[in-house]
Design a protein around this motif. Structure first.
Motif, PDB file in Angstrom:
ATOM      1  N   TYR A 237      28.568 -26.139 -46.888  1.00  0.00           N
ATOM      2  CA  TYR A 237      28.080 -24.670 -47.165  1.00  0.00           C
ATOM      3  C   TYR A 237      26.710 -24.476 -46.470  1.00  0.00           C
ATOM      4  N   SER A 238      26.455 -23.004 -47.403  1.00  0.00           N
ATOM      5  CA  SER A 238      25.597 -22.269 -45.997  1.00  0.00           C
ATOM      6  C   SER A 238      24.521 -21.988 -47.615  1.00  0.00           C
ATOM      7  N   ARG A 239      26.115 -21.573 -48.881  1.00  0.00           N
ATOM      8  CA  ARG A 239      25.135 -20.384 -49.214  1.00  0.00           C
ATOM      9  C   ARG A 239      25.785 -21.025 -51.225  1.00  0.00           C
TER      10      ARG A 239
ATOM     11  N   CYS B 290      31.329 -22.646 -46.568  1.00  0.00           N
ATOM     12  CA  CYS B 290      30.924 -22.255 -45.728  1.00  0.00           C
ATOM     13  C   CYS B 290      31.686 -20.159 -45.744  1.00  0.00           C
ATOM     14  N   LEU B 291      30.103 -19.656 -46.603  1.00  0.00           N
ATOM     15  CA  LEU B 291      30.381 -18.018 -46.558  1.00  0.00           C
ATOM     16  C   LEU B 291      30.604 -17.271 -45.407  1.00  0.00           C
ATOM     17  N   SER B 292      30.362 -18.207 -44.038  1.00  0.00           N
ATOM     18  CA  SER B 292      30.722 -17.070 -42.540  1.00  0.00           C
ATOM     19  C   SER B 292      31.864 -17.974 -42.246  1.00  0.00           C
ATOM     20  N   THR B 293      31.993 -16.956 -41.806  1.00  0.00           N
ATOM     21  CA  THR B 293      34.022 -17.788 -41.050  1.00  0.00           C
ATOM     22  C   THR B 293      33.763 -17.979 -39.900  1.00  0.00           C
TER      23      THR B 293
ATOM     24  N   THR C  83      38.807 -19.334 -47.147  1.00  0.00           N
ATOM     25  CA  THR C  83      37.653 -19.900 -47.829  1.00  0.00           C
ATOM     26  C   THR C  83      37.604 -18.987 -49.203  1.00  0.00           C
TER      27      THR C  83
END
Lengths: 311, 62
Positions: free
Chosen positions: A7-9, A57-60, A274
């Motif tokens: 994850y990042s968020r 991960c929110l960022s692709t 995701t």
């Protein structure tokens, strides 16, 4: 089992997932990908004895590289990097669906403003221009005229990033004021909802109203085929009804072309790798996080049986 | 810095004011500042440290 979560968020979705995992007594290793390094054969992330890693991960871009690295080390990760690679790119996504004979909106890719304008003119107005990567309806354009097309193409050409020079042009599907989001695990639907809006973009992230939806046999078949087409995993499959017209005052019920009260068919416009599920969990009676963890438990066993080697 | 069983207190990194946040927050979780509405990221829990959350980037999504 020991479960890693990339994850990042931490959104509501991850919170629901973490809660369910812990409630069942699973040991959770949260892996903030912003803090880790990924080498060619190992990582600073504590993945050594994990039974399975879930990519949230929110960022692709982070999702694609992190899962590719973990997979290379032999760490069991869902969704796998191949699935992410196809789903993260709308052109690859459309090709995969078409190759699997899943009905999907007619699409053309062009690399110059002139070629894109030709594609747009060949579709006629309105048609749709989308970025090849991106989500939540960002930078999507419904083009109603040649003047609008020229302006939007010029803007995209000057945006800078090379991906904006890959023009993804698609027929406009006159859906009945709603589309359908299905969360599926390896092709098996977990829950489905409609997303309704007066706006042509009906994404929940754009404020579309959500309501539980019962999949018919055809929709269920298409979800399975679409999942297989992109390599399976935990996916958000988006469908639009074909042959159904919205009533004037409401998008909740439709009047179909042949008068039998149901969609004549569906077209699958996208598969997301995701997938967010908080809206689905709220809109339906299904305990979505519980079903997701059921699948993760089974998947960990399956991947262990397949001989994944954990570094 | 638990104020009761349901909330924690922390310093809002934008205004410096003391704010209450849910006691079950996770490191990495995003919360809205009750003062400014700004998205804040939980950096640590002991002590509770908040920072302004990263802004939306182009590749974020599903």
């Amino acid at each position: 089992m020991r479960v890693g979560v990339l994850y990042s968020r931490i959104r509501k979705d991850e919170k629901l997932l973490l809660g369910e995992l812990r409630e069942r007594g699973h040991e959770v290793e949260k892996i903030d990908v912003r803090k880790e390094r990924f080498g060619l054969d190992s990582t600073t992330a504590a993945v050594g004895d994990l039974d399975i890693v879930v990519d949230r991960c929110l960022s692709t871009s982070r999702s694609l590289y992190a899962t590719r690295c973990l997979d290379s080390y032999g760490v069991p990760v869902v969704n796998g990097p191949e699935t992410g690679d196809v789903c993260a790119d709308k052109a690859k996504n459309s090709l995969a669906l078409a190759e699997a004979d899943v009905p999907t909106p007619a699409t053309e890719v062009a690399f110059t403003k002139d070629a894109a304008l030709e594609a747009i003119e060949s579709f006629g107005y309105p048609c749709v221009l989308k970025p090849v990567t991106g989500s939540w309806g960002r930078l999507m354009a419904k083009i109603d005229s040649r003047n609008a097309a020229e302006a939007i193409l010029e803007h995209k050409e000057t945006l800078g990033h090379y991906e904006h020079k890959v023009f993804y042009v698609q027929e406009f599907v006159d859906k009945p004021g709603r589309d359908i989001r299905v969360l599926a695990v390896d092709g098996e639907p977990v829950a489905a909802m409609t997303r309704s809006s007066d706006h042509w973009l009906t994404n929940a992230a754009k404020g579309g109203e959500t309501e539980s939806f019962d999949l018919d046999e055809r929709a269920t078949e298409l979800v399975e085929k679409a999942s297989d087409a992109v390599g399976g995993g935990m996916l958000g499959v988006d469908l639009m009804e074909v042959g159904v017209e919205a009533e004037a005052d409401t998008a909740e019920t439709g009047v179909d072309a042949d008068g039998d009260g149901t969609a004549d068919d569906y077209t699958v416009h996208e598969v997301n790798h995701t997938v967010e599920f908080k809206a689905l969990d709220a809109a339906t009676d299904v305990d979505v996080p519980a079903r997701v963890v059921d699948w993760l438990e089974a998947k960990a066993v399956e991947l262990a049986d397949d001989g994944e080697v954990v570094v | 810095m638990t104020s009761d069983t349901d909330t924690l207190t922390a310093e809002d990194p934008i205004t410096g004011e003391e704010i209450e946040i849910p006691a079950d927050v996770e490191v990495g979780e995003i919360i809205d500042s009750p003062v400014t509405g700004t998205e804040l990221e939980v950096i640590s829990l002991d002590p509770v440290v908040l920072e302004e959350a990263p802004e939306l980037e182009e590749d974020w999504g599903e």
